[in-house]
Scaffold this active site. Structure first.
Site, PDB file in Angstrom:
ATOM      1  N   CYS A  95      -0.497   4.085   2.218  1.00  0.00           N
ATOM      2  CA  CYS A  95      -0.281   3.903   3.660  1.00  0.00           C
ATOM      3  C   CYS A  95       1.190   4.098   4.042  1.00  0.00           C
ATOM      4  O   CYS A  95       1.482   4.693   5.077  1.00  0.00           O
ATOM      5  CB  CYS A  95      -0.668   2.494   4.113  1.00  0.00           C
ATOM      6  SG  CYS A  95      -2.111   1.812   3.328  1.00  0.00           S
ATOM      7  N   ASP A  96       2.095   3.566   3.238  1.00  0.00           N
ATOM      8  CA  ASP A  96       3.483   3.448   3.694  1.00  0.00           C
ATOM      9  C   ASP A  96       4.503   4.282   2.921  1.00  0.00           C
ATOM     10  O   ASP A  96       5.678   4.315   3.310  1.00  0.00           O
ATOM     11  CB  ASP A  96       3.915   1.962   3.635  1.00  0.00           C
ATOM     12  CG  ASP A  96       3.053   1.100   4.544  1.00  0.00           C
ATOM     13  OD1 ASP A  96       2.615   1.620   5.594  1.00  0.00           O
ATOM     14  OD2 ASP A  96       2.795  -0.068   4.210  1.00  0.00           O
ATOM     15  N   CYS A 120       0.838  -1.205   0.000  1.00  0.00           N
ATOM     16  CA  CYS A 120       0.000   0.000   0.000  1.00  0.00           C
ATOM     17  C   CYS A 120       0.875   1.257   0.000  1.00  0.00           C
ATOM     18  O   CYS A 120       1.428   1.630   1.039  1.00  0.00           O
ATOM     19  CB  CYS A 120      -0.922  -0.014   1.216  1.00  0.00           C
ATOM     20  SG  CYS A 120      -1.897   1.489   1.353  1.00  0.00           S
TER      21      CYS A 120
END
Ligand code: NAP
Length: 310
Positions: free
Chosen positions: A136-137, A133
């Site tokens: 997200c990261d 992701c």
């Protein structure tokens, strides 16, 4: 409590089914095991959902509004993981950690999950350098080197997104041509921060606390080489976008499937009366938010028809 419809999964297919079922005055329960929104919440930019012209629309913001819209029509929610199902009778029974849920009809909208990259030590480094992701990261790799595995729309779009944070993004693809649509490819080729490692697969990842080394193999020459983290960084990021697999294990042997995906007709009927499937979990040619939302709407309307004819 006997519901008219239980919808399993609150991604775009499930949320759209909930909206249509709620609006059709069906007593509706939407069951989700984690956060509503589904896989599309992992996508940072949505630019191909019709009517979507809002600057900076993400998968999260789009599904958040879908979720609020479903709530407006009185849909009930349960947060539970269903572990057993009995779809055989007129009353369908779904069993979760909090007990049994019963309904006249069921819509399976459980979606899909990212496939692993398939290299040695992958599980050990997932969350320690390996991610699925970018939204997200990505920010954890600010100013660092990042590698993206895959050559489809997801890999190339997410690689472009990752250039916001990374010093350099290298797309590792197993062939010498991308699968992504041409417009996305062109954007990647024009981006100075993106490099390509063609005909290459990742064989093994390594490191101490974080990912700092990986062995890659050229599939044409058979040559292997080791990529090491920049000395000052001591680590790099590896993002996997090699496709998706359906979340359908629970339905194995209960409804007809093909390659793990649930078979439906064009009105979302599965092989079991009163059971419908919508979105990425079913056999279809185009897995997009728009087709998931359309499936959900059709499935909900078919539930209403099925109940009327019961
Ligand atoms: P995908 O289209 O299935 O592409 C997967 C990519 O990973 C392919 O390039 C494939 O290589 C590669 N791959 C597969 N298995 C591999 C392995 N074991 N090792 C190394 N590489 C491997 O998946 P996706 O990009 O996630 O897209 C899924 C669906 O969502 C598609 O229908 C796509 O169009 C859609 N999507 C659309 C958008 C958009 O419209 N903006 C954005 C994202 C996704 P090969 O090319 O050699 O097969």
């Amino acid at each position: 409590m006997l519901y008219d419809v239980i919808i399993l999964g609150a991604g775009p297919a499930g949320l759209s089914a909930a909206l249509y079922a709620g609006r059709a005055c069906l007593k509706t329960l939407l069951i989700e095991k984690a956060m509503p929104g589904g896989q599309i919440t992992l996508t940072n930019d949505i630019e191909n959902y019709p009517g979507q012209l809002l600057e900076g629309e993400s998968g999260f913001s789009l599904t958040e509004r879908m979720s609020q819209q479903a709530d407006k029509f009185g849909v009930e929610r349960a947060y539970d993981e269903i572990t057993a199902i009995d779809l055989s009778g007129d009353e369908k029974v779904l069993t979760g950690a909090s007990g049994d849920y019963r309904a006249k009809t069921v819509i399976i909208a459980t979606g899909a999950h990212p496939k692993p990259i398939g290299c040695e030590n992958e599980a050990a480094f997932t969350g320690r350098g390996i991610s699925f992701c970018a939204t997200c990261d990505g920010m954890f790799f600010r100013g660092m080197d990042v590698y993206v595995v895959g050559g489809g729309d997801s890999a190339v779009e997410e690689a472009i997104f990752l250039t916001r944070f990374a010093r350099k993004v290298t797309i590792i693809h197993r062939r010498d041509q991308l699968r992504a649509v041409k417009t996305i490819q062109e954007r990647a080729f024009a981006n100075e921060k993106i490099d390509f490692l063609w005909n290459t697969v990742v064989e093994k990842v390594d490191g101490d606390a974080s990912l700092s080394e990986m062995t890659v193999r050229n599939v044409v020459t058979g040559e292997t080489s080791v990529i090491r983290a920049n000395e000052e960084d001591g680590a790099f990021g590896l993002f996997g976008f090699v496709g998706f697999a359906p979340n359908s294990a629970l339905f194995e042997g209960k409804v007809e499937m093909k390659g793990g995906y649930i078979v439906t007709d064009e009105d979302m009927h599965t092989s079991v009366p009163g059971v419908f499937a919508a979105g990425d979990v079913r056999v279809k040619s185009l897995r997009q938010v728009i087709t998931a939302a359309a499936d959900g709407a059709i499935a909900a309307m078919q539930c209403a028809k099925y109940i009327e004819e019961m």
